[in-house]
Design a protein around this motif. Structure first.
Motif, PDB file in Angstrom:
ATOM      1  N   LEU A   2       5.049  -0.062   5.504  1.00  0.00           N
ATOM      2  CA  LEU A   2       3.659   0.392   5.515  1.00  0.00           C
ATOM      3  C   LEU A   2       3.180   0.698   4.111  1.00  0.00           C
ATOM      4  O   LEU A   2       2.068   0.343   3.725  1.00  0.00           O
ATOM      5  N   ASN A   3       4.030   1.354   3.301  1.00  0.00           N
ATOM      6  CA  ASN A   3       3.659   1.667   1.928  1.00  0.00           C
ATOM      7  C   ASN A   3       3.461   0.405   1.102  1.00  0.00           C
ATOM      8  O   ASN A   3       2.553   0.328   0.274  1.00  0.00           O
ATOM      9  N   ILE A   4       4.317  -0.580   1.318  1.00  0.00           N
ATOM     10  CA  ILE A   4       4.191  -1.846   0.590  1.00  0.00           C
ATOM     11  C   ILE A   4       2.875  -2.516   0.943  1.00  0.00           C
ATOM     12  O   ILE A   4       2.174  -3.042   0.078  1.00  0.00           O
ATOM     13  N   GLU A   5       2.520  -2.490   2.206  1.00  0.00           N
ATOM     14  CA  GLU A   5       1.249  -3.077   2.628  1.00  0.00           C
ATOM     15  C   GLU A   5       0.071  -2.357   1.975  1.00  0.00           C
ATOM     16  O   GLU A   5      -0.867  -3.001   1.473  1.00  0.00           O
ATOM     17  N   LYS A   6       0.102  -1.035   1.984  1.00  0.00           N
ATOM     18  CA  LYS A   6      -0.972  -0.249   1.371  1.00  0.00           C
ATOM     19  C   LYS A   6      -1.046  -0.498  -0.133  1.00  0.00           C
ATOM     20  O   LYS A   6      -2.124  -0.641  -0.711  1.00  0.00           O
ATOM     21  N   ASN A   7       0.132  -0.547  -0.763  1.00  0.00           N
ATOM     22  CA  ASN A   7       0.170  -0.760  -2.212  1.00  0.00           C
ATOM     23  C   ASN A   7      -0.338  -2.145  -2.593  1.00  0.00           C
ATOM     24  O   ASN A   7      -1.034  -2.319  -3.601  1.00  0.00           O
ATOM     25  N   THR A   8      -0.009  -3.124  -1.774  1.00  0.00           N
ATOM     26  CA  THR A   8      -0.475  -4.486  -2.029  1.00  0.00           C
ATOM     27  C   THR A   8      -1.994  -4.553  -1.913  1.00  0.00           C
ATOM     28  O   THR A   8      -2.669  -5.152  -2.761  1.00  0.00           O
ATOM     29  N   ALA A  70      12.116  -6.072 -13.274  1.00  0.00           N
ATOM     30  CA  ALA A  70      10.886  -6.653 -12.719  1.00  0.00           C
ATOM     31  C   ALA A  70      11.104  -7.164 -11.302  1.00  0.00           C
ATOM     32  O   ALA A  70      12.098  -7.827 -11.013  1.00  0.00           O
ATOM     33  N   LYS A  71      10.167  -6.841 -10.421  1.00  0.00           N
ATOM     34  CA  LYS A  71      10.238  -7.290  -9.036  1.00  0.00           C
ATOM     35  C   LYS A  71       9.044  -8.148  -8.643  1.00  0.00           C
ATOM     36  O   LYS A  71       9.140  -8.947  -7.712  1.00  0.00           O
ATOM     37  N   SER A  72       7.927  -7.968  -9.329  1.00  0.00           N
ATOM     38  CA  SER A  72       6.702  -8.669  -8.928  1.00  0.00           C
ATOM     39  C   SER A  72       5.936  -9.197 -10.138  1.00  0.00           C
ATOM     40  O   SER A  72       5.921  -8.573 -11.206  1.00  0.00           O
ATOM     41  N   SER A 119      -1.228   5.620 -11.662  1.00  0.00           N
ATOM     42  CA  SER A 119      -1.796   6.830 -11.070  1.00  0.00           C
ATOM     43  C   SER A 119      -1.621   6.837  -9.555  1.00  0.00           C
ATOM     44  O   SER A 119      -1.546   7.910  -8.935  1.00  0.00           O
ATOM     45  N   LYS A 120      -1.508   5.670  -8.960  1.00  0.00           N
ATOM     46  CA  LYS A 120      -1.367   5.558  -7.502  1.00  0.00           C
ATOM     47  C   LYS A 120       0.080   5.386  -7.077  1.00  0.00           C
ATOM     48  O   LYS A 120       0.524   5.983  -6.081  1.00  0.00           O
ATOM     49  N   LEU A 121       0.832   4.578  -7.837  1.00  0.00           N
ATOM     50  CA  LEU A 121       2.176   4.193  -7.406  1.00  0.00           C
ATOM     51  C   LEU A 121       3.285   4.952  -8.110  1.00  0.00           C
ATOM     52  O   LEU A 121       4.456   4.777  -7.776  1.00  0.00           O
ATOM     53  N   PRO A 174       8.002  -3.653  -5.764  1.00  0.00           N
ATOM     54  CA  PRO A 174       7.794  -4.765  -4.829  1.00  0.00           C
ATOM     55  C   PRO A 174       6.444  -4.668  -4.119  1.00  0.00           C
ATOM     56  O   PRO A 174       5.878  -3.590  -3.967  1.00  0.00           O
ATOM     57  N   PHE A 175       5.940  -5.819  -3.698  1.00  0.00           N
ATOM     58  CA  PHE A 175       4.717  -5.901  -2.902  1.00  0.00           C
ATOM     59  C   PHE A 175       4.912  -6.956  -1.823  1.00  0.00           C
ATOM     60  O   PHE A 175       5.964  -7.607  -1.759  1.00  0.00           O
ATOM     61  N   LEU A 176       3.904  -7.130  -1.005  1.00  0.00           N
ATOM     62  CA  LEU A 176       3.899  -8.277  -0.115  1.00  0.00           C
ATOM     63  C   LEU A 176       3.521  -9.492  -0.946  1.00  0.00           C
ATOM     64  O   LEU A 176       2.561  -9.437  -1.717  1.00  0.00           O
ATOM     65  N   TYR A 177       4.246 -10.580  -0.781  1.00  0.00           N
ATOM     66  CA  TYR A 177       4.041 -11.734  -1.649  1.00  0.00           C
ATOM     67  C   TYR A 177       3.230 -12.831  -0.969  1.00  0.00           C
ATOM     68  O   TYR A 177       3.366 -13.074   0.238  1.00  0.00           O
TER      69      TYR A 177
END
Length: 314
Positions: A2-8, A70-72, A119-121, A174-177
């Protein structure tokens, strides 16, 4: 998840807020296929005098060597297609250079973008790049679903063409790719046929050492090879031929970014105005322009080269 989705979603919303037209995200990894193609391209000498292309090979093909952990890889496109154009018959300037130098403008936006993400992540590590670092921007844009590499070597976006600056932000979260898109050039060969210097040697392969942009910007020697005489079609800083003939650019829309508002002289100068330009005037008018890369001497050389071609028409 859920966090990854929000962050993306947050990344893509902020990309829009900072004025970028498109945003895609890919997983950071080694570009093995691109490594082979780049090595072959360099081996054939298609980079001409651009010896810097030989440097940092390992970093060019692996973003994890530019940013630890690096992840993204976030890719951002910024439209530069103008609403106004140069007057007919004037020496031609590539459209990306109508306004102020994009390197400085976009780098500042990338730095601000990264601060907002922090500031967000949280305390994420990252670096922003735009055209002046060992990053294969078009490959990452393709991997992140923003288009495909056309036969002219440019990134092509199905809804918007190719008149974009490409910026890259490499981060350690990481994010949704996004998934890559297909290739939609089909059987079209307009760009290959239109290139007057034969720089497009095969689909998606550009011999940089034959490109008008190379001769008018990157080549630092005093003389442009005589074998190129009569082939520049009045381009004296960069070239847009392979983009102008591309059918996908019928979808290009004029940008509304004040930072890239055309310098009036580029739109209005005639051949005689360029000829009469002094070095002091050049430095004053184009102090924030990409034209300063060629310097006054380079601009004079390029102008003389295309004038020689024109004088032989009669």
């Amino acid at each position: 998840m859920l966090n990854i989705e929000k962050n993306t979603l947050f990344v893509k919303e902020q990309a829009k807020a900072f004025g970028f037209d498109h945003c895609g995200i890919a997983q950071a990894a080694e570009l093995t296929g691109d490594a082979f193609r780049l090595e072959n391209w360099l081996h054939k000498g298609m980079h001409g005098g651009m010896k810097y292309m030989e440097n940092y090979f390992d970093k060019r093909i692996d973003p994890r060597k530019l940013v630890d952990g690096a992840k993204s890889v976030i890719t951002l496109l910024l439209n530069y297609y103008p609403s106004q154009f140069q007057q007919p018959g004037a020496p031609k300037v590539a459209k990306y250079a109508y306004g102020n130098d994009y390197h400085e403008i976009i780098k500042e936006r990338l730095n601000s973008f990264l601060q907002v993400l922090r500031s967000k992540l949280g305390d994420i590590q990252g670096r922003g790049f735009v055209d002046s670092a060992p990053v294969l921007e078009r490959s990452w844009a393709q991997r992140s679903g923003l288009g495909w590499i056309g036969k002219n070597g440019n990134l092509l976006h199905k809804q918007a063409g190719s008149f974009f600056f490409i910026a890259t932000l490499i981060v350690d979260v990481p994010f949704l790719y996004d998934a890559p898109t297909g290739d939609y050039c089909g059987s079209c060969t307009r760009c290959l046929e239109a290139c007057p210097t034969g720089a497009l040697v095969s689909p998606s392969v550009v011999d940089g050492s034959k490109c008008i942009s190379y001769f008018t910007i990157e080549l630092k020697e005093q003389l442009i090879p005589g074998s190129m005489q009569g082939k520049f079609e009045d381009w004296f800083f960069g070239c847009d031929i392979c983009q102008d003939v591309c059918p996908w650019n019928r979808f290009a829309k004029a940008h509304r970014d004040e930072a890239f508002r055309p310098i009036p002289e580029i739109l209005n100068f005639s051949t005689s105005d360029w000829e009469a330009l002094t070095e002091e005037e050049f430095k004053n008018i184009f102090k924030k322009s990409p034209l300063k890369r060629s310097k006054y001497a380079g601009i004079r050389r390029n102008l003389k080269f295309i004038e020689t071609k024109n004088s032989g028409k009669g």
